[in-house]
Design a protein around this motif. Structure first.
Motif, PDB file in Angstrom:
ATOM      1  N   ASP A   1       3.086 -10.057 -17.938  1.00 13.33           N
ATOM      2  CA  ASP A   1       3.947 -10.310 -16.781  1.00 13.33           C
ATOM      3  C   ASP A   1       4.358  -9.017 -16.097  1.00 13.33           C
ATOM      4  O   ASP A   1       4.358  -8.916 -14.870  1.00 13.33           O
ATOM      5  CB  ASP A   1       5.191 -11.099 -17.193  1.00 13.33           C
ATOM      6  N   SER A   2       4.698  -8.029 -16.899  1.00 12.11           N
ATOM      7  CA  SER A   2       5.097  -6.737 -16.344  1.00 12.11           C
ATOM      8  C   SER A   2       3.929  -6.094 -15.592  1.00 12.11           C
ATOM      9  O   SER A   2       4.103  -5.542 -14.504  1.00 12.11           O
ATOM     10  CB  SER A   2       5.573  -5.819 -17.468  1.00 12.11           C
ATOM     11  N   GLY A   3       2.747  -6.179 -16.160  1.00  9.68           N
ATOM     12  CA  GLY A   3       1.558  -5.627 -15.504  1.00  9.68           C
ATOM     13  C   GLY A   3       1.255  -6.326 -14.196  1.00  9.68           C
ATOM     14  O   GLY A   3       0.908  -5.687 -13.199  1.00  9.68           O
ATOM     15  N   LYS A   4       1.416  -7.635 -14.178  1.00  5.55           N
ATOM     16  CA  LYS A   4       1.172  -8.397 -12.945  1.00  5.55           C
ATOM     17  C   LYS A   4       2.169  -8.025 -11.859  1.00  5.55           C
ATOM     18  O   LYS A   4       1.814  -7.955 -10.676  1.00  5.55           O
ATOM     19  CB  LYS A   4       1.221  -9.892 -13.228  1.00  5.55           C
ATOM     20  N   ARG A   5       3.409  -7.777 -12.260  1.00  5.94           N
ATOM     21  CA  ARG A   5       4.400  -7.335 -11.272  1.00  5.94           C
ATOM     22  C   ARG A   5       4.023  -5.975 -10.695  1.00  5.94           C
ATOM     23  O   ARG A   5       4.212  -5.716  -9.509  1.00  5.94           O
ATOM     24  CB  ARG A   5       5.793  -7.288 -11.899  1.00  5.94           C
ATOM     25  N   GLU A   6       3.498  -5.106 -11.530  1.00  2.00           N
ATOM     26  CA  GLU A   6       3.043  -3.797 -11.048  1.00  2.00           C
ATOM     27  C   GLU A   6       1.859  -3.962 -10.097  1.00  2.00           C
ATOM     28  O   GLU A   6       1.729  -3.219  -9.128  1.00  2.00           O
ATOM     29  CB  GLU A   6       2.675  -2.881 -12.214  1.00  2.00           C
ATOM     30  N   CYS A   7       0.992  -4.915 -10.370  1.00  3.40           N
ATOM     31  CA  CYS A   7      -0.151  -5.167  -9.487  1.00  3.40           C
ATOM     32  C   CYS A   7       0.313  -5.570  -8.093  1.00  3.40           C
ATOM     33  O   CYS A   7      -0.322  -5.221  -7.097  1.00  3.40           O
ATOM     34  CB  CYS A   7      -1.044  -6.265 -10.059  1.00  3.40           C
ATOM     35  N   ALA A   8       1.402  -6.298  -8.032  1.00  3.28           N
ATOM     36  CA  ALA A   8       1.919  -6.753  -6.737  1.00  3.28           C
ATOM     37  C   ALA A   8       2.321  -5.578  -5.852  1.00  3.28           C
ATOM     38  O   ALA A   8       2.383  -5.707  -4.635  1.00  3.28           O
ATOM     39  CB  ALA A   8       3.098  -7.693  -6.940  1.00  3.28           C
ATOM     40  N   ARG A   9       2.549  -4.439  -6.444  1.00  2.00           N
ATOM     41  CA  ARG A   9       2.930  -3.244  -5.685  1.00  2.00           C
ATOM     42  C   ARG A   9       1.729  -2.431  -5.218  1.00  2.00           C
ATOM     43  O   ARG A   9       1.883  -1.446  -4.509  1.00  2.00           O
ATOM     44  CB  ARG A   9       3.829  -2.359  -6.543  1.00  2.00           C
ATOM     45  N   GLN A  10       0.542  -2.832  -5.635  1.00  2.00           N
ATOM     46  CA  GLN A  10      -0.680  -2.114  -5.271  1.00  2.00           C
ATOM     47  C   GLN A  10      -1.109  -2.484  -3.851  1.00  2.00           C
ATOM     48  O   GLN A  10      -0.801  -3.553  -3.364  1.00  2.00           O
ATOM     49  CB  GLN A  10      -1.805  -2.465  -6.241  1.00  2.00           C
TER      50      GLN A  10
END
Length: 62
Positions: free
Chosen positions: A27-36
């Motif tokens: 989940d944390s990684g997916k949230r970081e992806c949203a910032r890409q």
């Protein structure tokens, strides 16, 4: 990245299950992806597309 590390350490100290820890990291990684940027988003999300059961099967195969 610091938040991800802090989250992982916190979960390990609290003693969550392996599945809970895995899901939290995903989940944390997916949230970081949203910032890409849009071009990098898809490739980032591919890294986090593996569900826990698939992860366990791959891990035990090693």
């Amino acid at each position: 990245m610091k938040r991800l590390t802090l989250c992982v350490v916190t979960l390990l100290l609290v003693g969550c299950s392996s599945r809970g820890t895995y899901d939290s990291i995903q989940d944390s990684g997916k949230r970081e992806c949203a910032r890409q940027p849009p071009g990098a988003y898809e490739s980032c999300m591919e890294r986090y597309g593996l569900d826990y059961d698939e992860y366990e099967r791959e891990r035990s195969a090693l």
